[in-house]
Enzyme design. Structure first.
Site, mmCIF file in Angstrom:
data_model
loop_
_atom_site.group_PDB
_atom_site.id
_atom_site.type_symbol
_atom_site.label_atom_id
_atom_site.label_comp_id
_atom_site.label_asym_id
_atom_site.label_seq_id
_atom_site.Cartn_x
_atom_site.Cartn_y
_atom_site.Cartn_z
ATOM 1 N N GLU A 88 0.939 2.838 6.290
ATOM 2 C CA GLU A 88 1.329 4.248 6.234
ATOM 3 C C GLU A 88 0.140 5.068 5.752
ATOM 4 O O GLU A 88 -0.411 4.814 4.684
ATOM 5 C CB GLU A 88 2.491 4.463 5.263
ATOM 6 C CG GLU A 88 2.938 5.919 5.265
ATOM 7 C CD GLU A 88 3.638 6.372 3.994
ATOM 8 O OE1 GLU A 88 4.427 7.314 4.074
ATOM 9 O OE2 GLU A 88 3.368 5.808 2.921
ATOM 10 N N ASP A 113 3.247 0.558 2.447
ATOM 11 C CA ASP A 113 3.547 1.907 1.986
ATOM 12 C C ASP A 113 2.332 2.501 1.258
ATOM 13 O O ASP A 113 1.679 1.809 0.467
ATOM 14 C CB ASP A 113 4.723 1.786 0.997
ATOM 15 C CG ASP A 113 5.251 3.114 0.504
ATOM 16 O OD1 ASP A 113 5.834 3.843 1.305
ATOM 17 O OD2 ASP A 113 5.094 3.403 -0.697
HETATM 18 C C1 GLC Z 1 6.144 6.500 1.322
HETATM 19 C C2 GLC Z 1 7.582 6.324 1.730
HETATM 20 C C3 GLC Z 1 8.407 7.344 1.019
HETATM 21 C C4 GLC Z 1 8.279 7.108 -0.462
HETATM 22 C C5 GLC Z 1 6.815 7.115 -0.897
HETATM 23 C C6 GLC Z 1 6.654 6.544 -2.269
HETATM 24 O O1 GLC Z 1 5.655 7.741 1.704
HETATM 25 O O2 GLC Z 1 7.699 6.372 3.120
HETATM 26 O O3 GLC Z 1 9.755 7.301 1.423
HETATM 27 O O4 GLC Z 1 8.973 8.089 -1.163
HETATM 28 O O5 GLC Z 1 6.011 6.316 -0.054
HETATM 29 O O6 GLC Z 1 6.897 5.156 -2.254
#
Ligand code: GLC
Ligand code: CA
Length: 568
Positions: free
Chosen positions: A297, A235
């Site tokens: 991500e 993440d």
């Molecule tokens: C990423 C996740 C999201 C979350 C953020 C903070 O973007 O996909 O859902 O709110 O990180 O952890």
């Protein structure tokens, strides 16, 4: 059995075995050393994001859970899923629905027990499906014992595990803003200092410059890798480091989603040190057999920046998310051509990962749909996702054509982002509504009287059961595409050549040795005639209209039609 058919079945066996191998990292585990990638499974895997809260509720409390997911494994297997990425299942105050973790090595009781998790891994493995977890390591919950300890005193041994700073001129240390609105700094009265949070106040950022933090995160990876997970989706990787000088960020023209001045992000996003962290984490996954994988991500806007996340020596993420295709948000032939060609040509041969849908963004059904031809357009999205070389990542419900269903009343909003942003920004509930299994109460998601988010209207027709029964459904289209992809090496590992013969038609040729597949997608609401390139013989293998018509040299594409053919 005559000789010929004996050899035929031998070949078939070998093919099935080979395909089984790439979908079964465990099968390789014993046989192949990590450094030899015979057929690295994740290059060919179909990855499916499960948002556990909304997938299947087994105990009737209105919240999806691990036993629910286990009960639906056969559905995922039949769809052709090889790997399930589970959004966070760890203990959490659920401020950000699991992205605020208070214990990295346990299961939130809302979702079940460690035994339930182990059972899920075991049952999935039996079906050749690997389980991948969400690694949320930019921040923890403010309820995590590490943070509790850190905030207790300036002299706490864990003080430096988070990012603490003195205020400036009676306010926060600088002008940085949280991605979720407001200052990125929170004053903590106990010690009179501020802590940094890239997201909600309840999500303090870990200090990746502290080696103890890095070691602690590595231990978390090992804990789950030992339990047989096949990898992690990391993440918010670009947020791991911040500029230690804490200078004010430059103000850019315009305002952000919260109506606040836009800031230059270069001091808090994608700092060069991110690569150090990714190399460390990669070493941990590489120390395990079976080609465990790191997905990242990131929302990067150029192939050059994306390329960097694979690592200068390909020793960082194996699959950073390529969001350039999935978030174009309009059916533009040149933009699709560009994103597909960039992924094929500008990543130094690294494996791309394409994503159209996730739990954070309105569904592609609505971002690409025109309100009239959404189903046909959803078939295009599916076809593109499953016929380029990129590893495809699907999000639950995408295969059904579930629409985005934002709350209509502020009091129903669950995502805090929607509460602060109401009514301009209704938050992310709309893409998190429960999975639609059938046309019974709560769409078969739960027997509870009230589910955590309501099931979206329209589930009576848009659901797994009715779509399985309808040969022309989106779900069956996805199943056919996945099966086609898996059966054809030109699709799962061939080269890509974008063809430009008609400005309304996205067209590309995939080829590997003598196997060639041509994909045509009509991006317009008018019929198009597409003359196939000369010199080859074509046979239609899959078309979005019920007729997969034959061998003509000019393909008549209906509005938003898809035609896929083999060429020899
Ligand atoms: C990423 C996740 C999201 C979350 C953020 C903070 O973007 O996909 O859902 O709110 O990180 O952890
Ligand atoms: Ca439950």
């Amino acid at each position: 059995m005559n000789r010929q058919s004996f050899f035929k079945s031998l070949c078939l066996c070998a093919t099935v075995l080979a395909m089984g191998l790439y979908s079964l990292p465990y099968a390789q585990a014993a046989a192949a050393p990590v450094s030899v990638p015979p057929a690295v499974w994740w290059r060919h895997a179909v990855i499916y994001e499960v948002y556990p809260r909304s997938f299947q509720d087994a105990n009737g409390d209105g919240i999806g859970d691990l036993r629910g997911i286990t009960a639906r494994l056969d559905y995922l297997k039949a769809l052709g899923v090889d790997t399930i990425w589970l959004s966070p299942i760890f203990p959490s105050p659920q401020v950000d629905f699991g992205y605020d973790i208070s214990n990295y090595t346990a299961i939130d009781p809302q979702y079940g027990t460690m035994a339930d998790f182990e059972n899920l891994v075991r049952k999935a493995r039996k079906r050749g499906i690997g389980i991948m977890l969400d690694g949320v390591f930019n921040h923890t919950s403010d309820q995590h014992p590490w943070f509790q300890d850190s905030r207790s005193a300036k002299t706490s041994p864990k003080r430096d595990w988070y990012i603490w700073a003195d205020g400036r001129d009676g306010g926060p240390p600088n002008n940085w803003r949280s991605g979720f609105g407001g200052s990125a700094w929170q004053l903590d009265l106990k010690t009179g200092q501020y802590y940094y949070h890239a997201f909600y106040v309840q999500q303090p950022d870990l200090n990746w410059r502290n080696p103890q933090v890095v070691h602690a995160v590595e231990d978390v990876l090992r804990f789950w890798l030992d339990k047989g997970v096949v990898g992690f989706r990391l993440d918010a990787v670009l947020k791991y480091y911040e500029d230690p000088t804490l200078k004010d960020a430059k103000t850019l023209p315009g305002v952000n989603a919260f109506g606040q001045p836009r800031l230059d992000q270069s001091q808090m996003t994608n700092l060069p040190e991110v690569h150090d962290a990714l190399r460390d984490l990669r070493k941990v996954v590489d120390s395990y057999p079976g080609h465990r994988v790191l997905i990242g991500e990131d929302y990067l806007d150029t192939p050059e920046k994306l390329r960097a996340l694979y690592g200068a020596k390909n020793d960082e993420l194996q699959l950073p998310m390529d969001m350039q295709l999935g978030f174009i948000n309009s059916l533009s032939v040149p933009k699709f051509e560009r994103a597909i060609a960039d992924a094929a040509d500008k990543l130094d041969g690294n494996q791309p990962l394409f994503v159209f849908d996730n739990h954070d963004k309105p569904r592609s059904w609505d971002r690409y749909g025109d309100g009239v031809h959404n189903l046909a357009i959803a078939r295009i999205i599916a076809a593109v996702l499953l016929t380029t070389r990129a590893t495809p990542l699907l999000y639950e419900g995408q295969e059904l054509g579930m629409p985005t269903t934002p709350p209509t009343r502020r009091e129903d909003v669950q995502d805090p982002l929607g509460r602060t942003g109401w009514p301009q920004n209704k938050g992310r509930d709309g893409e998190r509504t429960p999975m639609q299994w059938n046309n019974s109460a709560n769409a078969g998601f739960s027997t509870a009287r009230k589910t955590w988010l309501s099931v979206a209207p329209g589930f009576q027709t848009v659901n797994v059961k009715s779509e399985l029964a309808d040969p022309d459904s989106l779900l069956n289209w996805y199943r056919r595409l996945i099966a086609l992809r898996k059966s054809n090496p030109a699709l799962y590992e061939g080269d890509t050549r974008v063809l430009h013969n008609n400005e309304n038609v996205l067209a590309y040729m995939r080829s590997r040795a003598n196997a060639r597949v041509i994909v045509l997608c009509n991006f317009s609401a008018l019929p198009q005639a597409y003359p196939l390139p000369d010199g080859l013989v074509y046979r239609c293998t899959l078309a979005s209209t019920s007729t997969c018509s034959g061998s003509s040299r000019v393909i008549d594409l209906p509005p938003f039609g898809v035609w896929i053919g083999e060429a020899r």
